[in-house]
Design an enzyme around this catalytic site. Structure first.
Site, PDB file in Angstrom:
ATOM      1  CB  CYS A 114      -0.895   0.006   1.240  1.00 43.04           C
ATOM      2  SG  CYS A 114      -2.139   1.316   1.155  1.00 43.04           S
ATOM      3  CB  CYS A 143      -1.398   5.094   2.998  1.00 43.63           C
ATOM      4  SG  CYS A 143      -1.264   3.643   4.047  1.00 43.63           S
ATOM      5  CB  CYS A 146      -4.188   3.717  -0.213  1.00 41.55           C
ATOM      6  SG  CYS A 146      -4.530   3.807   1.565  1.00 41.55           S
ATOM      7  CE  LYS A 155      -7.371  -0.816   4.832  1.00 46.16           C
ATOM      8  NZ  LYS A 155      -5.963  -0.591   4.503  1.00 46.16           N
ATOM      9  NE  ARG A 197      -6.099   5.508   8.720  1.00 45.27           N
ATOM     10  CZ  ARG A 197      -7.307   5.798   8.258  1.00 45.27           C
ATOM     11  NH1 ARG A 197      -7.863   6.965   8.536  1.00 45.27           N
ATOM     12  NH2 ARG A 197      -7.946   4.933   7.498  1.00 45.27           N
ATOM     13  NE  ARG A 204      -6.216   5.276   4.763  1.00 47.41           N
ATOM     14  CZ  ARG A 204      -5.168   6.093   4.633  1.00 47.41           C
ATOM     15  NH1 ARG A 204      -5.097   6.934   3.613  1.00 47.41           N
ATOM     16  NH2 ARG A 204      -4.190   6.069   5.523  1.00 47.41           N
ATOM     17  CD  GLU A 255     -14.241  -4.261  -3.423  1.00 42.30           C
ATOM     18  OE1 GLU A 255     -13.315  -4.882  -3.963  1.00 42.30           O
ATOM     19  OE2 GLU A 255     -14.361  -3.027  -3.527  1.00 42.30           O
ATOM     20  CE  LYS A 305      -6.907  -3.077   8.150  1.00 42.57           C
ATOM     21  NZ  LYS A 305      -5.820  -2.506   7.446  1.00 42.57           N
ATOM     22  CB  SER A 312      -4.252  -0.407  15.499  1.00 39.63           C
ATOM     23  OG  SER A 312      -5.051   0.419  14.665  1.00 39.63           O
ATOM     24  CE1 TYR A 354      -0.341  -4.258  14.739  1.00 49.83           C
ATOM     25  CE2 TYR A 354      -2.733  -4.235  14.952  1.00 49.83           C
ATOM     26  CZ  TYR A 354      -1.583  -3.906  14.252  1.00 49.83           C
ATOM     27  OH  TYR A 354      -1.689  -3.242  13.060  1.00 49.83           O
TER      28      TYR A 354
HETATM   29  C1  PBG Z   1      -2.618   0.595   4.973  1.00 50.14           C
HETATM   30  C2  PBG Z   1      -3.123  -0.145   6.133  1.00 50.14           C
HETATM   31  C3  PBG Z   1      -3.872   0.308   7.243  1.00 50.14           C
HETATM   32  C4  PBG Z   1      -3.990  -0.775   8.107  1.00 50.14           C
HETATM   33  C5  PBG Z   1      -3.376  -1.852   7.493  1.00 50.14           C
HETATM   34  N1  PBG Z   1      -2.868  -1.446   6.276  1.00 50.14           N
HETATM   35  C6  PBG Z   1      -4.351   1.660   7.587  1.00 50.14           C
HETATM   36  C7  PBG Z   1      -5.379   2.334   6.794  1.00 50.14           C
HETATM   37  O1  PBG Z   1      -5.940   1.811   5.822  1.00 50.14           O
HETATM   38  O2  PBG Z   1      -5.616   3.482   7.136  1.00 50.14           O
HETATM   39  C8  PBG Z   1      -4.660  -0.758   9.453  1.00 50.14           C
HETATM   40  C9  PBG Z   1      -4.147  -1.749  10.423  1.00 50.14           C
HETATM   41  C10 PBG Z   1      -4.544  -1.507  11.837  1.00 50.14           C
HETATM   42  O3  PBG Z   1      -5.313  -0.593  12.187  1.00 50.14           O
HETATM   43  O4  PBG Z   1      -4.051  -2.274  12.689  1.00 50.14           O
HETATM   44  N2  PBG Z   1      -3.539   1.019   4.043  1.00 50.14           N
END
Ligand code: PBG
Length: 323
Positions: free
Chosen positions: A120, A122, A130, A196, A206, A218, A234, A249, A275, A314
């Site tokens: 990605c 970003c 992204c 996602k 982030r 996004r 998707e 996700k 996260s 995590y």
């Molecule tokens: C990158 C990406 C993100 C996450 C995984 N890959 C952040 C986003 O899309 O803003 C999030 C992972 C997490 O919150 O643990 N695009």
């Protein structure tokens, strides 16, 4: 057959009995540990919004990889947190970039661990989106595909076993599959972040990856949290384009999406306990409001029960150590 003949409590009388009747199990080999790599040497910086998680330089991450594998966890997911960002995300597809270097060092330190890389732009674009943008700030789909393919290819050259596109551009799985195959990487798998969502639960990430967009949001590429039929669409598209595994996700707020995906498809399904899901449990536990170990185990078990084969979390190391 009903009460008093039937008494479901008979199968709950002891822990041994409950274990025997248990339908769902979580094992460390189902888990993937996400890790952040930063430039430099000897670096280990704790991430304040994600207690217990640190950013590591490649040398330290390679050492962590050995420990992670020895704890029974089969795979890690590598995110780069580069110091240079530009409009074209050039550090993302530099063969000497931080992720590429980290992958080579991890594979040298622990050849058995499965290395997944996040594909990605970003964390590498100056604007934090992204994909690439036009002058007005619109995110351009097709021009982003070329950069994402270059990024995936350079991860494969470094030794990544699985590339995981998380950008949500249309057509990226097909573009990446083609790029990999053309260079002879027919053996490398694609785990697509297929469903996602544009979720607030990525907040702590982030901070960790310095990847918050500098303008806008996004929502033109990540999915609307209200949609589940669209998730099935998707996922079908990504499988058709060549995804070997698909991901939903976040995980816990989207168990219905995981469950519907399980019913509709036969590929391995991954779910990302993101996260925010992690940090909520950590914060509540730090306040004494939840039992951390039980909240961790219950949430991971629920994600498996909904139908996920693989969980990116995590908590992977905490869970492995808790057994
Ligand atoms: C990158 C990406 C993100 C996450 C995984 N890959 C952040 C986003 O899309 O803003 C999030 C992972 C997490 O919150 O643990 N695009």
């Amino acid at each position: 057959m009903s009460f008093p003949t039937t008494r479901p409590r008979r199968l709950r009388v002891s822990e041994t009995m409950r274990k025997m009747a248990r339908e769902t199990r979580v094992a460390p080999e189902n888990l993937v540990y996400p890790a952040f790599v930063v430039p430099g040497k000897g670096v280990a910086e704790p991430i304040p919004s994600m207690p217990g998680v640190s950013r590591y330089s490649a040398d330290n991450l390679a050492e962590q990889a050995r420990q992670i594998y020895n704890e029974g966890i089969g795979a890690m997911l590598v995110f780069g947190v580069p110091d240079k960002k530009d409009e074209r995300a050039s550090a993302a597809y530099d063969d000497d970039g931080i992720v590429q270097r980290a992958v080579r060092m991890i594979k040298e330190a622990e050849p058995n661990i499965v290395v997944v890389t996040d594909v990605c732009l970003c964390a590498y674009t100056s604007h934090g989106h992204c994909g690439v943008t036009d002058a007005a700030g619109a995110i351009l789909n097709d021009p982003s595909l070329e950069l994402l393919s270059k990024m995936a290819l350079s991860h494969a050259r470094a030794g990544a076993d699985i590339v995981a596109p998380s950008d949500m551009m249309d057509g990226r799985v097909a573009a990446i599959r083609k790029a990999l195959d053309e260079e002879g990487f027919t053996d490398r798998a694609i785990l697509s972040y297929a469903a996602k969502y544009a979720s607030c639960f990525y907040g702590p990430f982030r901070d960790a990856a310095h990847s918050a967009p500098s303008f806008g949001d996004r929502k033109t590429y990540q999915m609307d949290p209200a949609n589940v039929r669209e998730a099935i669409k998707e996922i079908a598209l990504d499988i058709e384009e060549g995804a070997d595994m698909v991901m939903v996700k976040p995980a816990l707020p989207y168990l219905d999406v995981i469950s519907k995906t399980r019913e509709a498809f036969n590929v391995p399904i991954a779910a990302y306990q993101v996260s925010g899901e992690y940090s909520m449990i950590k914060a509540a536990a730090a306040n004494g409001w939840l039992d951390e170990k039980r909240a961790m185990t219950e949430s991971l078990t629920s994600i498996r029960r909904a139908g996920a084969d693989i969980i990116l979390t995590y908590f992977a190391r905490d869970f492995a150590r808790s057994l």
